[in-house]
Design an enzyme around this catalytic site. Structure first.
Site, PDB file in Angstrom:
ATOM      1  N   ALA A   1       0.903  -1.005  -0.581  1.00 51.42           N
ATOM      2  CA  ALA A   1       0.051   0.037  -0.126  1.00 51.42           C
ATOM      3  C   ALA A   1       0.826   1.600   0.012  1.00 51.42           C
ATOM      4  O   ALA A   1       0.598   2.133  -0.606  1.00 51.42           O
ATOM      5  CB  ALA A   1      -0.725   0.151   1.457  1.00 51.42           C
TER       6      ALA A   1
ATOM      7  N   ALA B   1       1.678   1.389  -3.404  1.00 55.22           N
ATOM      8  CA  ALA B   1       0.668   2.094  -4.040  1.00 55.22           C
ATOM      9  C   ALA B   1       0.749   4.178  -3.475  1.00 55.22           C
ATOM     10  O   ALA B   1       0.800   4.515  -4.829  1.00 55.22           O
ATOM     11  CB  ALA B   1      -0.180   1.295  -3.606  1.00 55.22           C
ATOM     12  N   GLU B   2       0.996   4.216  -2.768  1.00 50.35           N
ATOM     13  CA  GLU B   2       0.496   5.359  -2.865  1.00 50.35           C
ATOM     14  C   GLU B   2       1.719   6.214  -2.924  1.00 50.35           C
ATOM     15  O   GLU B   2       1.250   6.986  -3.275  1.00 50.35           O
ATOM     16  CB  GLU B   2      -0.132   5.928  -1.074  1.00 50.35           C
ATOM     17  N   SER B   3       2.421   6.236  -2.577  1.00 51.06           N
ATOM     18  CA  SER B   3       3.712   6.714  -3.118  1.00 51.06           C
ATOM     19  C   SER B   3       3.578   6.462  -4.197  1.00 51.06           C
ATOM     20  O   SER B   3       3.494   7.827  -5.458  1.00 51.06           O
ATOM     21  CB  SER B   3       5.349   6.554  -2.960  1.00 51.06           C
TER      22      SER B   3
ATOM     23  N   SER C   1       0.532   8.932  -6.302  1.00 52.82           N
ATOM     24  CA  SER C   1       0.621  10.367  -5.287  1.00 52.82           C
ATOM     25  C   SER C   1       1.730  11.430  -6.271  1.00 52.82           C
ATOM     26  O   SER C   1       1.563  12.356  -6.641  1.00 52.82           O
ATOM     27  CB  SER C   1       0.996  10.714  -3.869  1.00 52.82           C
TER      28      SER C   1
END
Length: 141
Positions: A59, A62-64, A67
């Site tokens: 996660a 994925a967020e890195s 974003s």
């Protein structure tokens, strides 16, 4: 002087110094008009106690990447990006090698963005599917 793809990738990865991305050894490896790809090594630093890739590390990858994709497609002089919601479905385990996150926009609005992020292993097997919502917020002047 126009920057090469290599120059852009070097600058992007330099911006990740002293962040969670550096801690997890996440590296941006490719981009295009509608996507961004990053990779992360799978080793004991990102394992669960039983030796497989931790869903939280997935996660974070994925967020890195999501974003960062939102960040490069906005006017960073006026706005900054924050993730506001992430969901992840983990489909397969990984114990070693690399995982690759490819972020693609499903919606690229002025204020909110929605990204589809597919996580694959070295062999191209689908490991996780993530959705990330981001918001572009006006910087204080």
């Amino acid at each position: 002087m126009q920057l090469t793809k290599k120059d852009v990738l070097e600058q992007a990865n330099k911006a990740c110094k002293n962040t969670l991305m550096e801690t997890l050894e996440i590296e941006i490896v490719d981009f295009g008009d509608d996507f961004l790809v990053a990779r992360m090594p799978v080793n004991s630093r990102v394992h669960q106690p039983d030796g497989v890739l931790h869903g939280g590390a997935t996660a974070a990858l994925a967020e890195s990447v999501g974003s960062f994709a939102s960040h490069i497609f906005i006017d960073t002089e006026k706005y900054f990006v924050r993730g506001i919601e992430i969901s992840a479905n983990h489909l397969k385990s990984v114990t070693e090698g690399f995982v690759y996150a490819k972020a693609m926009f499903l919606h690229k609005g002025r204020t909110t963005q929605l990204l589809d992020i597919k996580i694959t292993d070295d062999a191209g097997n689908l490991i996780s599917i993530c959705k990330l919502s981001t918001i572009s917020l006006l910087k204080k002047q």
